[in-house]
Write an enzyme that holds these catalytic residues in place. Sequence first.
Site, PDB file in Angstrom:
ATOM      1  N   GLY A  17      43.218  36.361  46.797  1.00 30.40           N
ATOM      2  CA  GLY A  17      41.958  35.890  46.246  1.00 30.40           C
ATOM      3  C   GLY A  17      41.464  36.981  45.311  1.00 30.40           C
ATOM      4  O   GLY A  17      41.385  38.149  45.714  1.00 30.40           O
ATOM      5  N   ARG A  59      49.163  43.174  41.235  1.00 33.87           N
ATOM      6  CA  ARG A  59      49.335  41.744  40.904  1.00 33.87           C
ATOM      7  C   ARG A  59      48.928  41.580  39.443  1.00 33.87           C
ATOM      8  O   ARG A  59      47.821  41.962  39.054  1.00 33.87           O
ATOM      9  CB  ARG A  59      48.507  40.852  41.838  1.00 33.87           C
ATOM     10  CG  ARG A  59      49.184  40.682  43.194  1.00 33.87           C
ATOM     11  CD  ARG A  59      48.597  39.532  43.977  1.00 33.87           C
ATOM     12  NE  ARG A  59      49.050  38.224  43.504  1.00 33.87           N
ATOM     13  CZ  ARG A  59      48.498  37.076  43.906  1.00 33.87           C
ATOM     14  NH1 ARG A  59      47.486  37.070  44.741  1.00 33.87           N
ATOM     15  NH2 ARG A  59      48.962  35.920  43.465  1.00 33.87           N
ATOM     16  N   CYS A 125      43.003  25.392  45.829  1.00 40.79           N
ATOM     17  CA  CYS A 125      43.300  26.736  46.334  1.00 40.79           C
ATOM     18  C   CYS A 125      42.179  27.216  47.241  1.00 40.79           C
ATOM     19  O   CYS A 125      41.458  26.406  47.832  1.00 40.79           O
ATOM     20  CB  CYS A 125      43.587  27.730  45.198  1.00 40.79           C
ATOM     21  SG  CYS A 125      44.490  29.184  45.813  1.00 40.79           S
ATOM     22  N   ASP A 194      41.163  33.428  38.375  1.00 43.53           N
ATOM     23  CA  ASP A 194      41.786  34.752  38.481  1.00 43.53           C
ATOM     24  C   ASP A 194      41.569  35.555  37.214  1.00 43.53           C
ATOM     25  O   ASP A 194      41.556  36.787  37.248  1.00 43.53           O
ATOM     26  CB  ASP A 194      43.284  34.616  38.771  1.00 43.53           C
ATOM     27  CG  ASP A 194      43.502  34.097  40.183  1.00 43.53           C
ATOM     28  OD1 ASP A 194      43.434  32.865  40.371  1.00 43.53           O
ATOM     29  OD2 ASP A 194      43.685  34.919  41.097  1.00 43.53           O
ATOM     30  N   ASN A 204      43.927  30.109  36.678  1.00 43.60           N
ATOM     31  CA  ASN A 204      43.698  29.956  38.121  1.00 43.60           C
ATOM     32  C   ASN A 204      44.969  29.400  38.757  1.00 43.60           C
ATOM     33  O   ASN A 204      45.966  29.129  38.071  1.00 43.60           O
ATOM     34  CB  ASN A 204      42.492  29.042  38.367  1.00 43.60           C
ATOM     35  CG  ASN A 204      42.002  29.104  39.794  1.00 43.60           C
ATOM     36  OD1 ASN A 204      41.781  30.179  40.347  1.00 43.60           O
ATOM     37  ND2 ASN A 204      41.849  27.955  40.438  1.00 43.60           N
ATOM     38  N   LYS A 205      44.910  29.230  40.061  1.00 37.57           N
ATOM     39  CA  LYS A 205      46.077  28.796  40.840  1.00 37.57           C
ATOM     40  C   LYS A 205      46.834  27.648  40.169  1.00 37.57           C
ATOM     41  O   LYS A 205      46.216  26.712  39.669  1.00 37.57           O
ATOM     42  CB  LYS A 205      45.611  28.373  42.232  1.00 37.57           C
ATOM     43  CG  LYS A 205      46.694  27.986  43.198  1.00 37.57           C
ATOM     44  CD  LYS A 205      47.725  29.064  43.403  1.00 37.57           C
ATOM     45  CE  LYS A 205      47.080  30.371  43.805  1.00 37.57           C
ATOM     46  NZ  LYS A 205      47.977  31.535  43.710  1.00 37.57           N
ATOM     47  N   LYS A 230      36.011  38.789  36.472  1.00 40.19           N
ATOM     48  CA  LYS A 230      37.202  37.950  36.290  1.00 40.19           C
ATOM     49  C   LYS A 230      37.490  37.718  34.790  1.00 40.19           C
ATOM     50  O   LYS A 230      38.479  37.085  34.446  1.00 40.19           O
ATOM     51  CB  LYS A 230      37.007  36.594  36.977  1.00 40.19           C
ATOM     52  CG  LYS A 230      36.510  36.644  38.420  1.00 40.19           C
ATOM     53  CD  LYS A 230      37.613  36.686  39.411  1.00 40.19           C
ATOM     54  CE  LYS A 230      37.150  36.770  40.850  1.00 40.19           C
ATOM     55  NZ  LYS A 230      36.558  35.570  41.419  1.00 40.19           N
TER      56      LYS A 230
END
Length: 318
Positions: A17, A59, A125, A194, A204-205, A230
């Site tokens: 997350g 990441r 998500c 993200d 995003n996811k 973000k």
Amino acid sequence: MTLEETADRIRSMEIRGAGRIARAAAKALLDHSQSGTYQDLKSYRERMMVASEMLAGVRPTAVSLPNAVNLISKPLSLVKTLHEAKSGLEERAEAFITHSEQAVAKIGEIGARHIRDGDVVMTHCNSEAALQCILTAHQQGMDIEVYATEVRPRNQGHITIKTLSDAGIKTNFIVDSAARYFMKEVDLCITGADAITVNGAVINKIGTSQIALAAKEARVNFLVAAETYKFAPRTILGERILIEERPADEVLAAAVRATLPNVTVRNPTFDVTPAEYVDLIITEHGEIPPGMAYIIIKEHLQWDMDNLCIDYPYCEEE
Ligand code: RI2
């Protein structure tokens, strides 16, 4: 937890997350600073610079991670004493964690204003910022029903439905590919992010862009809940967000793959939803149309066109 342990847990998605990753990095830098003994400013800076660089790249897509590291470590280049450097970094790390937690709560308050009594909300998500909007509306007495996706391959949807169920919110758990099928029953979509680029595109996811597309087709509003950290400063310079592609094992077991010599598993973790599919981005400083992403980067991420060292977790000494 050591810095390396935190990095490993972020890498393996035990900590995941975008917001949680950023807070874990801040905590890791704080602990790393407190756990060392330092002879002088130079050795302190070096230790923290190495740690910052290592954490920032764990990441690649969630820009919250390098943004948090930058905000905490970059000012190290400006200080003159070891005491100033150490206490300043530790204060910034603590302040980041507090700010991040408060930001999620604030986003919840703002986002809840978009949810009406009786609304059906779809989410994708497991975003604490998006969920906070739903939870806050529920706490305010709204009767809400949620459609939550499964989120293959890592099944983050299971975390989402547990949170919703524990809160007493009526929830429908659906496979990712059922999103369009159910869109006709949905009043509002809310997801997290993200990363958000200067032109308002939301990373995003994986699967988010399909949901946004289905929402657009069905004239359902699509909201993104995202703290200001973000937003991705370097997209101002034309840099693209790297989409993380995770191991094939997450999708198909090695033993099965071994029987399929002509098959390659592709496992992108995120996708890009263009700004025109996003109605609003809800930040802790208020909601904005995606076209105003530049303002957030400029005003809230200490971006300065003359300061090209924003991409490093610290600035080199003069
Ligand atoms: P919050 C997650 O990424 C999801 O894509 C989620 O929408 C996003 O981070 C933002 O989450 P992953 O770590 O910061 O599961 O709102 O790959 O919690």
